[in-house]
Scaffold this motif. Sequence first.
Motif, PDB file in Angstrom:
ATOM      1  N   VAL A  26      -0.440  -1.654  -1.043  1.00  0.00           N
ATOM      2  CA  VAL A  26       0.706  -2.052  -1.850  1.00  0.00           C
ATOM      3  C   VAL A  26       0.144  -2.681  -3.123  1.00  0.00           C
ATOM      4  O   VAL A  26      -0.722  -3.537  -3.050  1.00  0.00           O
ATOM      5  N   PRO A  27       0.583  -2.253  -4.320  1.00  0.00           N
ATOM      6  CA  PRO A  27       1.616  -1.253  -4.587  1.00  0.00           C
ATOM      7  C   PRO A  27       1.175   0.171  -4.249  1.00  0.00           C
ATOM      8  O   PRO A  27      -0.018   0.460  -4.183  1.00  0.00           O
ATOM      9  N   PHE A  28       2.171   1.042  -4.082  1.00  0.00           N
ATOM     10  CA  PHE A  28       1.932   2.401  -3.615  1.00  0.00           C
ATOM     11  C   PHE A  28       0.946   3.147  -4.501  1.00  0.00           C
ATOM     12  O   PHE A  28       0.080   3.880  -4.004  1.00  0.00           O
ATOM     13  N   ALA A  29       1.067   2.967  -5.820  1.00  0.00           N
ATOM     14  CA  ALA A  29       0.239   3.731  -6.764  1.00  0.00           C
ATOM     15  C   ALA A  29      -1.250   3.493  -6.554  1.00  0.00           C
ATOM     16  O   ALA A  29      -2.076   4.358  -6.874  1.00  0.00           O
ATOM     17  N   ASP A  30      -1.612   2.343  -5.996  1.00  0.00           N
ATOM     18  CA  ASP A  30      -3.036   2.052  -5.789  1.00  0.00           C
ATOM     19  C   ASP A  30      -3.661   2.963  -4.737  1.00  0.00           C
ATOM     20  O   ASP A  30      -4.891   3.096  -4.675  1.00  0.00           O
ATOM     21  N   GLY A  31      -2.824   3.586  -3.904  1.00  0.00           N
ATOM     22  CA  GLY A  31      -3.358   4.468  -2.879  1.00  0.00           C
ATOM     23  C   GLY A  31      -3.682   5.864  -3.367  1.00  0.00           C
ATOM     24  O   GLY A  31      -4.431   6.597  -2.698  1.00  0.00           O
ATOM     25  N   ILE A  32      -3.151   6.257  -4.538  1.00  0.00           N
ATOM     26  CA  ILE A  32      -3.366   7.630  -5.030  1.00  0.00           C
ATOM     27  C   ILE A  32      -4.843   7.917  -5.262  1.00  0.00           C
ATOM     28  O   ILE A  32      -5.369   8.935  -4.776  1.00  0.00           O
ATOM     29  N   PRO A  33      -5.585   7.066  -6.009  1.00  0.00           N
ATOM     30  CA  PRO A  33      -7.018   7.370  -6.213  1.00  0.00           C
ATOM     31  C   PRO A  33      -7.794   7.425  -4.896  1.00  0.00           C
ATOM     32  O   PRO A  33      -8.705   8.257  -4.749  1.00  0.00           O
ATOM     33  N   ARG A  34      -7.439   6.571  -3.951  1.00  0.00           N
ATOM     34  CA  ARG A  34      -8.137   6.578  -2.662  1.00  0.00           C
ATOM     35  C   ARG A  34      -7.875   7.885  -1.923  1.00  0.00           C
ATOM     36  O   ARG A  34      -8.784   8.440  -1.285  1.00  0.00           O
ATOM     37  N   LEU A  35      -6.645   8.383  -2.017  1.00  0.00           N
ATOM     38  CA  LEU A  35      -6.327   9.652  -1.363  1.00  0.00           C
ATOM     39  C   LEU A  35      -7.074  10.802  -2.027  1.00  0.00           C
ATOM     40  O   LEU A  35      -7.667  11.650  -1.342  1.00  0.00           O
ATOM     41  N   LEU A  36      -7.068  10.848  -3.355  1.00  0.00           N
ATOM     42  CA  LEU A  36      -7.719  11.948  -4.067  1.00  0.00           C
ATOM     43  C   LEU A  36      -9.223  11.966  -3.808  1.00  0.00           C
ATOM     44  O   LEU A  36      -9.858  13.031  -3.856  1.00  0.00           O
ATOM     45  N   ALA A  37      -9.791  10.794  -3.533  1.00  0.00           N
ATOM     46  CA  ALA A  37     -11.225  10.720  -3.250  1.00  0.00           C
ATOM     47  C   ALA A  37     -11.579  11.355  -1.907  1.00  0.00           C
ATOM     48  O   ALA A  37     -12.762  11.600  -1.629  1.00  0.00           O
ATOM     49  N   LEU A  38     -10.574  11.668  -1.098  1.00  0.00           N
ATOM     50  CA  LEU A  38     -10.809  12.277   0.214  1.00  0.00           C
ATOM     51  C   LEU A  38     -10.788  13.798   0.173  1.00  0.00           C
ATOM     52  O   LEU A  38     -10.882  14.444   1.229  1.00  0.00           O
ATOM     53  N   ARG A  39     -10.663  14.395  -1.011  1.00  0.00           N
ATOM     54  CA  ARG A  39     -10.691  15.865  -1.105  1.00  0.00           C
ATOM     55  C   ARG A  39     -11.928  16.417  -0.395  1.00  0.00           C
ATOM     56  O   ARG A  39     -13.029  15.894  -0.561  1.00  0.00           O
TER      57      ARG A  39
END
Length: 399
Positions: A56-69
């Motif tokens: 939280v906030p939600f937007a902080d999770g986007i870079p972490r998710l993209l790093a899991l490609r």
Amino acid sequence: MASAPWLTIVGLGEDGADGLSSAALAAIAAADVVTGASRHLALLPGLTAEAMEWPVPFADGIPRLLALRGRRVVMLASGDPFWFGAGTSVTRHLELGEWWALPAPSTFGLAAARLGWALETTVCLGLHAAPLARLRPHLAPGVRALLLLRDGAAVAELAAWLRDAGFGATAMTVLESLGGPRERVRRTSAAGFDLTDVAHPVAVGLEPAGDGAVITAAAGRADALFDHDGQITKRPVRALTLSALAPRPGERLWDIGAGSGSVSIEWLLAHPTTQATAVEADPARAARIRANADRLGADRLQLVQGRALDVLEGLPPPDAVFVGGGLSEALLTALWERLPAGCRVVANAVTLESEALLASWHDRVGGSLLRIELAEASPLGGRRGWKSAYPVVQWSVVR
């Protein structure tokens, strides 16, 4: 584009794994990483994959998710991730083919099933992080609305907001944890709301009632809805102006010399996908525009304070332009040089000098020139007579 999806977005209901399809269960079983809110992860206690709590906030999770490609990832989301859900917040950063989604029944669908409401005629709004005023244009007798709210405190805030807006008689159905073992449905009213134990996740069904002002659906809303200092395009002229501007879904308006913001606000009320930029030089009027927009559910209005000639550079290009104030030869020249082909331009004039300017431009580039003369019945001694308003000359043209 990825050769195969590395991300599976799984819609999760309140019954956890019991409500998941075989495809969703298989995706979770094969995942290297499962990510989601702590509440979602807790609904799947048997996880063998690495669990990554979404921040939280939600937007902080986007870079972490993209790093899991390159890894097999499952993202957990509530219900249908693409109906006021987290889905589009993630997929806008991905190429088509990088993900697939397995939605669960949405909270809207579950709520409609509990209430017996026709979903296609029910207003559905996600107000987790949006202002309650987005509901304002929909408050009218006979309307039914389903709202997704942040938590129990937000439900109490909604009840207070409805009372303040004159809709205290509104029936409220509070629906908690739909589809799970903690499901609870309770009915109250905005005026009588006293629930102190509302649990997240929560939705509210509304049936508006009360003596609050209803915002009508047609262009030319009541002048009384807008706070102004006299600098306002009055209702009948505003209706004709918006007819000439002809808002279409997805289009953007520049409202130059916006005054009270009435034209740009009505443009935004025309369709949920329209956009508008209001330009106003006077600081007090700019503050009034912001307050009007926020109060009437048009908070997406972009407000730019300054002289039009100084601030137009860099603004998102418009599909239509209204010049309500600050009309001048320099402004029209600057607009004509900058606007894209096909842009609709409407300008209103009251003074003789402004009329002459519009007549000159009409002669040079064409379009339509309309003279609007209105009179209203008013007391004249013991009788009534016609009181004429200043005539308005309206020029409309396509660039």
